[in-house]
Enzyme design. Structure first.
Site, PDB file in Angstrom:
ATOM      1  CG  ASN A  91      -2.326   0.565   0.836  1.00 18.54           C
ATOM      2  OD1 ASN A  91      -2.698   0.581  -0.341  1.00 18.54           O
ATOM      3  ND2 ASN A  91      -3.074   1.034   1.830  1.00 18.54           N
ATOM      4  NE  ARG A  92       2.143   4.309   3.370  1.00 17.66           N
ATOM      5  CZ  ARG A  92       1.008   3.782   3.849  1.00 17.66           C
ATOM      6  NH1 ARG A  92       0.251   3.000   3.087  1.00 17.66           N
ATOM      7  NH2 ARG A  92       0.622   4.041   5.094  1.00 17.66           N
TER       8      ARG A  92
ATOM      9  CG  HIS B  44      -6.556  -1.913   4.330  1.00 11.97           C
ATOM     10  ND1 HIS B  44      -5.184  -2.001   4.377  1.00 11.97           N
ATOM     11  CD2 HIS B  44      -6.876  -1.788   3.015  1.00 11.97           C
ATOM     12  CE1 HIS B  44      -4.695  -1.925   3.152  1.00 11.97           C
ATOM     13  NE2 HIS B  44      -5.697  -1.795   2.299  1.00 11.97           N
TER      14      HIS B  44
ATOM     15  CD  GLU C  51      -7.726   1.119   7.702  1.00 11.24           C
ATOM     16  OE1 GLU C  51      -7.654   0.020   8.290  1.00 11.24           O
ATOM     17  OE2 GLU C  51      -6.808   1.583   7.004  1.00 11.24           O
TER      18      GLU C  51
HETATM   19  O1  0X9 Z   1      -1.792   2.935   6.098  1.00  5.32           O
HETATM   20  C1  0X9 Z   1      -2.423   2.241   5.303  1.00  5.32           C
HETATM   21  O2  0X9 Z   1      -1.908   1.668   4.350  1.00  5.32           O
HETATM   22  C2  0X9 Z   1      -3.919   2.051   5.518  1.00  5.32           C
HETATM   23  N1  0X9 Z   1      -4.189   1.865   6.920  1.00  5.32           N
HETATM   24  S1  0X9 Z   1      -3.734   0.462   7.673  1.00  5.32           S
HETATM   25  O3  0X9 Z   1      -3.891   0.644   9.124  1.00  5.32           O
HETATM   26  N2  0X9 Z   1      -4.729  -0.703   7.251  1.00  5.32           N
HETATM   27  O4  0X9 Z   1      -2.409   0.126   7.281  1.00  5.32           O
HETATM   28  C3  0X9 Z   1      -4.687   3.274   5.003  1.00  5.32           C
HETATM   29  C4  0X9 Z   1      -4.464   3.676   3.580  1.00  5.32           C
HETATM   30  C5  0X9 Z   1      -5.542   4.601   3.097  1.00  5.32           C
HETATM   31  N3  0X9 Z   1      -5.202   5.278   1.907  1.00  5.32           N
HETATM   32  C6  0X9 Z   1      -6.132   5.782   1.001  1.00  5.32           C
HETATM   33  N4  0X9 Z   1      -7.394   5.522   1.145  1.00  5.32           N
HETATM   34  N5  0X9 Z   1      -5.719   6.538  -0.002  1.00  5.32           N
HETATM   35 ZN    ZN Z   2      -4.092  -2.158   6.075  1.00  2.00          ZN
END
Ligand code: 0X9
Ligand code: ZN
Length: 357
Positions: free
Chosen positions: A188-189, A242, A317
């Site tokens: 997710n990055r 998530h 979430e």
């Molecule tokens: O940090 C993250 O990758 C996500 N939260 S987690 O606690 N599940 O790791 C949130 C990402 C949200 N990003 C977007 N909706 N753009």
């Molecule tokens: Zn997550």
């Protein structure tokens, strides 16, 4: 949660800043063991490919075995495609669910789960959605009339397996990095829209939000990218499952500026939050990731909006449960997924109502 060898250091830091502290759980390991034992015991009487979504947490291979059985059970209504492999060569599968009327090129709702390994309620939720659409079709028909649903329950297959077998709170993939000490990249990055922008990700392979050496250098990110691009032009709703936090997170994550379609996306989140509070009193907050959570760059929702042009792109979430929030007991699954389904169904209905085919 900190490892024993860092306790002294942390206490020093607390003291030097005059911070009070309290130990909540002295040693988490026995609890993790207990949960693992409970889960294995619950699965004793499961006869694959049949699964009881509410009765246990399932591994990637168990989930695949279930998915593999669906085309035979619903020959007119499902299609199962393998879009690629994980780094450790696990097959990554994507299920398309239709109402079987044979109409082509309907707009789609794409849902993914388990981008983050430890968020175990996420694959359970994806499986519950599949069962609602297949086994509970009579109640959910309208959701499939003009729309197809595309569901990928496990994106981060290697990390998820590792969280079952080795390290319960693992988040990232399992591909080694440039640092021999540290494994894994945060999927997710790792996506290619404003990747690495400012503070939204880390360049340090030892961090949990490590972005990778370059965009899409993880096979799992490539697979999800290809799934999303495959529906470019008809992706009306992208939902990434998530945990945890009870939040509907909208783009952008990388900037405080709001995207053009922000208000339309807010109406969809609104519908989800209202449906949930009405049914269970569950409280969600919603808004742009940047404000409601923290800056993120290179995440899947930003890519779905910025590159794939999704009408609505969202990260959900799901609620916290268990010791760390990521680790519900088996007995929590039913409450969590039935409540969340109320929200997902309401949001899908809102998308379908607003963006009629
Ligand atoms: O940090 C993250 O990758 C996500 N939260 S987690 O606690 N599940 O790791 C949130 C990402 C949200 N990003 C977007 N909706 N753009
Ligand atoms: Zn997550």
């Amino acid at each position: 949660m900190i490892p024993p060898k860092e306790v002294e250091n942390l206490l020093k830091t607390f003291r030097s800043h005059n911070l009070d502290h309290r130990v909540l759980i002295e040693d988490l390991a026995p609890f993790v063991q207990a949960q693992r034992a409970e889960n294995l015991q619950k699965k004793q009487f499961i006869q694959l490919p049949h699964i009881d979504v509410l009765g246990a947490f399932y591994t990637h291979s168990e989930i695949n075995e279930y998915l593999n059985s669906l085309p035979e059970r619903f020959p007119k209504r499902v299609q199962l495609k393998q879009f690629g492999w994980s780094y450790e060569r696990r097959p990554l599968k994507v299920l398309t669910i239709t109402n079987g009327d044979g109409k082509r090129d309907k707009p789609v709702i794409v849902i993914d789960g388990t981008v983050h390994a430890r968020e175990w309620i996420s694959p359970s939720m994806a499986l519950y959605i599949i069962q609602q659409l297949l086994d509970n079709y009579s109640e959910n028909q309208e959701l499939l009339e003009d729309y197809n649903w595309v569901i990928m329950p496990v994106v981060n297959a290697d990390g998820y397996e590792y969280s079952h077998t080795e390290s319960r709170y693992w988040r990232k993939t399992r591909r080694p990095t440039s640092n021999p000490e540290c494994v894994g990249t945060d999927i997710n990055r790792n996506f290619g829209y404003e990747w690495g922008h400012d503070e939204g990700s880390s360049s340090d392979p030892c961090e949990d939000n490590y972005r990778g050496e370059r965009t899409f250098d993880q096979p799992e990110s490539q697979v999800l990218r290809d799934v999303l691009l495959n529906y470019k032009g008809r992706l009306n709703f992208y939902l990434s499952l998530h945990s945890y936090g009870n939040k509907f997170l909208l783009p952008w994550g990388y900037t405080s500026v709001f995207p053009d379609r922000y208000q339309d996306m807010m109406s969809v989140a609104d519908a989800g939050a209202k449906a949930i509070v009405h049914s269970t009193n569950g409280i969600y907050s919603w808004g742009s990731t940047y404000y409601v959570l923290y800056p993120t760059s290179g995440d899947t929702a930003d890519f779905a909006l910025g590159v794939v042009n999704a009408t609505v792109a969202m990260t959900m979430e799901l609620p916290a449960a268990g010791f760390m929030g990521f680790d519900p007991w088996v007995s929590h699954i039913e409450r969590l997924v039935t409540e969340s389904w109320v929200g997902v169904r309401a949001m899908a209905a809102e998308v379908i109502r607003t963006y009629a085919a």
